[in-house]
Scaffold this motif. Structure first.
Motif, PDB file in Angstrom:
ATOM      1  N   ALA A 223      39.825  13.840  -6.069  1.00  0.00           N
ATOM      2  CA  ALA A 223      40.680  12.908  -5.333  1.00  0.00           C
ATOM      3  C   ALA A 223      41.758  12.309  -6.224  1.00  0.00           C
ATOM      4  N   ALA A 224      41.890  12.809  -7.454  1.00  0.00           N
ATOM      5  CA  ALA A 224      42.879  12.254  -8.398  1.00  0.00           C
ATOM      6  C   ALA A 224      44.288  12.700  -8.029  1.00  0.00           C
ATOM      7  N   ASP A 225      45.291  11.989  -8.563  1.00  0.00           N
ATOM      8  CA  ASP A 225      46.675  12.431  -8.454  1.00  0.00           C
ATOM      9  C   ASP A 225      46.880  13.595  -9.416  1.00  0.00           C
ATOM     10  N   VAL A 226      47.287  14.729  -8.877  1.00  0.00           N
ATOM     11  CA  VAL A 226      47.433  15.926  -9.707  1.00  0.00           C
ATOM     12  C   VAL A 226      48.716  16.665  -9.365  1.00  0.00           C
ATOM     13  N   ASP A 227      49.216  17.403 -10.351  1.00  0.00           N
ATOM     14  CA  ASP A 227      50.235  18.414 -10.130  1.00  0.00           C
ATOM     15  C   ASP A 227      49.545  19.769 -10.176  1.00  0.00           C
ATOM     16  N   VAL A 228      50.026  20.713  -9.386  1.00  0.00           N
ATOM     17  CA  VAL A 228      49.393  22.028  -9.280  1.00  0.00           C
ATOM     18  C   VAL A 228      50.456  23.111  -9.380  1.00  0.00           C
ATOM     19  N   ALA A 229      50.103  24.187 -10.057  1.00  0.00           N
ATOM     20  CA  ALA A 229      50.951  25.370 -10.066  1.00  0.00           C
ATOM     21  C   ALA A 229      50.132  26.574  -9.633  1.00  0.00           C
ATOM     22  N   VAL A 230      50.740  27.418  -8.831  1.00  0.00           N
ATOM     23  CA  VAL A 230      50.130  28.689  -8.442  1.00  0.00           C
ATOM     24  C   VAL A 230      51.036  29.799  -8.967  1.00  0.00           C
ATOM     25  N   HIS A 231      50.457  30.701  -9.751  1.00  0.00           N
ATOM     26  CA  HIS A 231      51.203  31.820 -10.322  1.00  0.00           C
ATOM     27  C   HIS A 231      50.667  33.132  -9.764  1.00  0.00           C
ATOM     28  N   HIS A 232      51.522  34.145  -9.804  1.00  0.00           N
ATOM     29  CA  HIS A 232      51.081  35.479  -9.413  1.00  0.00           C
ATOM     30  C   HIS A 232      51.935  36.512 -10.137  1.00  0.00           C
TER      31      HIS A 232
END
Length: 281
Positions: A223-232
């Protein structure tokens, strides 16, 4: 924006170009050697061209920037008014890039702090953004380094590959682990741990592995504040679907980046790569 502390990274950070321009981040390119042709990542070879070369089984290797490349980057930052530079790079376990930066820093016109983040791709990119944001807020050289190191310490990166063969060829994973994966016909889930690529889980099918990748990312984000990246690499539909699911399931999601990795990382993972990077704020 404060220009007193400049931020330098390398091309494996895969930062979006608008973010680099907005924060004044400089990227020094690594090189992909395709046959007998040396090509700079990001300008002279695309991820798509790299994927096609791998599918045709053309010989592909990668190499670090030379110290002279960093000398030029550091001098340009000093000429632009920087009084200090934070130079953030991919894990020294993967590349000699960090060592080249250290050599160049010894002759720089201003103080340079070179940091082995132990990361790669947007796990490195998020560290560079943290350092840049701290510098823009008036932070010192030490404070910008601390911000990057704090971000790295909380980072998690999980990734799926169709085969371990590319990682084995590049020496990024042990031959025994790669052989085991092939012999058992399992689909590997991997993670970054201590700057190294480590086997996390073995799953029987690609669909189950990708579903598990999603679960790991959601669990890590909590439930934390996060940044996310999705790579492919050469798997845009997979990436878009995973990004959509993470957007729905992570309540504290602040920023979500979806991108194809560059040629350097692609050379070691192969087509079909799917990765999730979770970066708590």
């Amino acid at each position: 924006m404060s220009r007193h502390v400049a931020i330098v990274t390398d091309s494996t950070a895969y930062l979006p170009h608008p973010a680099m321009a907005r924060h004044g981040i400089t990227s020094v390119p690594l090189t992909v050697v395709l046959g007998d042709e040396a090509l700079e990542e990001g300008t002279e070879i695309s991820a798509r061209s790299l994927a096609l070369a791998l599918q045709k089984r053309r010989p592909v290797t990668t190499s670090r920037p030379g110290p002279e490349d960093f000398v030029r980057a550091y001098q340009a930052a000093a000429d632009a008014g920087a009084t200090g530079i934070v130079s953030l790079h991919l894990s020294a376990e993967f590349s000699g890039t960090y060592d080249a930066a250290v050599l160049a820093a010894r002759t720089a016109a201003v103080p340079v702090r070179v940091v082995d983040t132990g990361m790669v791709a947007m796990a490195l990119g998020f560290c560079a953004l943290a350092a840049a944001e701290t510098a823009e807020a008036g932070g010192t050289l030490d404070e910008a380094v601390a911000a990057a190191e704090k971000r790295a310490a909380g980072m998690s990166a999980y990734f799926y590959v169709d085969t371990l063969d590319y990682l084995r060829r590049g020496g990024r994973i042990g031959a025994a682990q790669a052989l085991l994966g092939s012999a058992l016909a399992v689909k590997p889930l991997l993670t970054l741990d201590g700057g190294r690529i480590e086997m996390l889980e073995k799953v029987r099918t690609a669909s189950k592995a990708i579903a598990r990748l999603e679960e790991l990312a959601v669990e890590r984000a909590g439930a934390a504040d996060v940044d996310v990246a999705v790579h492919h690499l050469a798997a845009p539909d997979r990436a878009d679907k995973l990004a959509e699911r993470l957007r729905e399931r992570i309540p504290g999601l602040r920023e979500l980046h979806v991108s194809e990795v560059g040629a350097v990382i692609g050379a070691h993972t192969g087509p079909g790569l799917l990765a999730a990077v979770i970066s708590p704020r």
